[in-house]
Write an enzyme that holds these catalytic residues in place. Structure first.
Site, mmCIF file in Angstrom:
data_model
loop_
_atom_site.group_PDB
_atom_site.id
_atom_site.type_symbol
_atom_site.label_atom_id
_atom_site.label_comp_id
_atom_site.label_asym_id
_atom_site.label_seq_id
_atom_site.Cartn_x
_atom_site.Cartn_y
_atom_site.Cartn_z
ATOM 1 N N ASP A 1 1.369 -1.189 0.140
ATOM 2 C CA ASP A 1 -0.065 -0.258 0.372
ATOM 3 C C ASP A 1 0.838 0.972 0.445
ATOM 4 O O ASP A 1 0.984 2.707 0.388
ATOM 5 C CB ASP A 1 -0.781 -0.088 1.141
ATOM 6 C CG ASP A 1 -2.320 -0.887 1.597
ATOM 7 O OD1 ASP A 1 -2.505 -1.482 0.193
ATOM 8 O OD2 ASP A 1 -2.547 -1.571 1.777
ATOM 9 N N ASP B 1 -6.208 -4.973 -6.253
ATOM 10 C CA ASP B 1 -5.792 -3.029 -6.267
ATOM 11 C C ASP B 1 -3.571 -2.443 -6.424
ATOM 12 O O ASP B 1 -3.808 -1.661 -6.855
ATOM 13 C CB ASP B 1 -5.629 -3.209 -4.800
ATOM 14 C CG ASP B 1 -6.609 -3.758 -3.962
ATOM 15 O OD1 ASP B 1 -6.698 -4.746 -4.664
ATOM 16 O OD2 ASP B 1 -7.102 -3.241 -2.996
#
Ligand code: GLY
Length: 411
Positions: free
Chosen positions: A128, A189
């Site tokens: 992330d 993602d």
């Protein structure tokens, strides 16, 4: 019937047609970007004052994350904890500053952004880092050109690169979940995080980051999608042989279902990969995954959280996916012929018109811009909530649309 009745009848038919076409016009995608961005600015100011901005008593270690249930205020999470969303709020502040040039918003953007940096002082937690750093420092650099922001982004890209497994050809998403998934796990993602690698390679960082991002996009294109262009959320690979083991889900309804936000990440991600490489394979693929998404949208252009949830039409929506796609389509429209570009821009306008309508926007006393996103449905988390990344991509899409409107006026 006398002449007066005929005239009144005729006028009401005309009026009816006019009212109908006005309603159609707004459903057709009339978005007043100035008004909506103005509303975003009001919400940013409201949120800051509720976070303690009036008295300058904000706890900058806490980042807005969601608004749930009857609450109208951001619930915050620790920016440096194992939290993937901390970059979005600083990014929203940077976008707001870019539009308003309000020095107080800039001050707040700087203070919140500074909280993200220390994440690099600890071992890499997961993939992330792109969301965390490129949405905060990245937007900040775009607006200020601050060189210290540039070196932080490059350092974050180097850290992200440590998750790359050359035998597989992708970045690992979640090192902590290797056992749970049975191998090197990659998630859709991560396509968003490639942008930071491309950027770093172009801006003084290691040139190898470019190849890494391309390889990740190629491997993902090969294994992470079904023949119809819909994607799995997770792809699992053997970390030694690099062999693809299986596609499955984490946040979707089922392994073989199409999780709406996963598909939105694919659309946005492959659009960026084409921008950075100009390789026609990626443009063709971006269009394919876009078509797979568009063909399954409900009438108001905001997807259900998973296209295959059997409880549709009673299933919750995911406004965040609509925001990501509305923004991506405006970029994708720049790379295709006029007819296709008009289609993408038209659809993005419709998405934004729908999101800006009372069905999705929050009331004036609510701190978020939008309602009705879904975070992690299988975990029972953030279902039908306001979530910070929906607001981030909504604002980004409005800015892109405003820019496009201004460009077409200039022509
Ligand atoms: N894991 C990122 C997302 O919820 O989309």
């Amino acid at each position: 019937m006398n002449i007066k009745h005929i005239a009144v009848g005729f006028l009401s038919v005309v009026a009816g047609v006019m009212i109908h076409s006005c309603a159609e016009a707004s459903a057709e995608g009339v978005v007043d970007t100035d008004r909506e961005l103005g509303r975003c600015h009001d919400k940013v100011s409201l949120a800051l004052s509720r976070l303690g901005g009036d008295g300058d008593s904000i706890d900058y270690t806490m980042m807005p994350r969601n608004v749930e249930g009857d609450s109208k205020e951001w619930h915050c999470r620790k920016s440096c904890a194992e939290e993937w969303c901390s970059g979005f709020w600083p990014g929203i502040l940077w976008m707001d500053y870019a539009k308003t040039k309000d020095p107080e918003i800039r001050r707040q953007a700087e203070l919140f952004t500074a909280q993200i940096g220390p994440i690099l002082d600890r071992p890499v937690f997961d993939h992330d880092l792109g969301f965390l750093f490129f949405c905060s420092y990245g937007k900040g650099y775009e607006v200020t050109g601050d060189e210290s922001y540039k070196s932080t982004i490059i350092a974050a890209a180097d850290s992200l690169a440590t998750l790359f497994n050359p035998k597989v050809g992708t970045l690992m998403a979640w090192p902590r979940n290797v056992e749970m998934f049975g191998g090197h796990n990659t998630i859709m993602d991560t396509m968003i995080n490639l942008e930071m690698l491309f950027w770093a390679a172009r801006n003084g960082g290691d040139k190898g980051l470019y190849d890494m991002a391309v390889r990740h996009a190629e491997t993902t294109m090969e294994h992470h999608f079904r023949p119809d262009g819909t994607c799995y959320h997770v792809a699992v690979y053997d970390p030694e042989s690099g062999e693809f083991i299986k596609g499955c889900t984490h946040q979707g309804y089922a392994d073989n279902s199409t999780w709406a936000r996963g598909q939105s990440w694919a659309i946005y991600g492959y659009t960026v990969v084409y921008r950075e490489t100009r390789d026609p394979r990626f443009l063709e693929f971006a269009q394919k995954v876009t078509d797979a998404y568009l063909s399954r949208l409900p009438e108001d252009y905001v997807p259900y959280w998973d296209f295959d949830d059997p409880s549709i039409p009673d299933a919750p929506r995911d406004a965040s996916a609509a925001c990501v796609v509305a923004s991506a389509l405006l970029e994708l429209s720049k790379y295709v012929g006029k007819e296709q570009a008009d289609r993408y821009v038209g659809l993005s306008r419709k998405m934004l018109a729908s999101l800006s309508s009372p069905a999705y926007r929050s009331d004036d006393d609510h701190s978020s811009f939008l309602l009705h996103s879904t975070g992690h449905h299988p975990a029972g988390s953030e279902i039908d909530a306001s979530i910070i990344y929906a607001d981030y991509y909504y604002m980004e899409a409005l800015n892109r649309l405003a820019e496009l409107n201004a460009e077409s006026k200039e022509v």
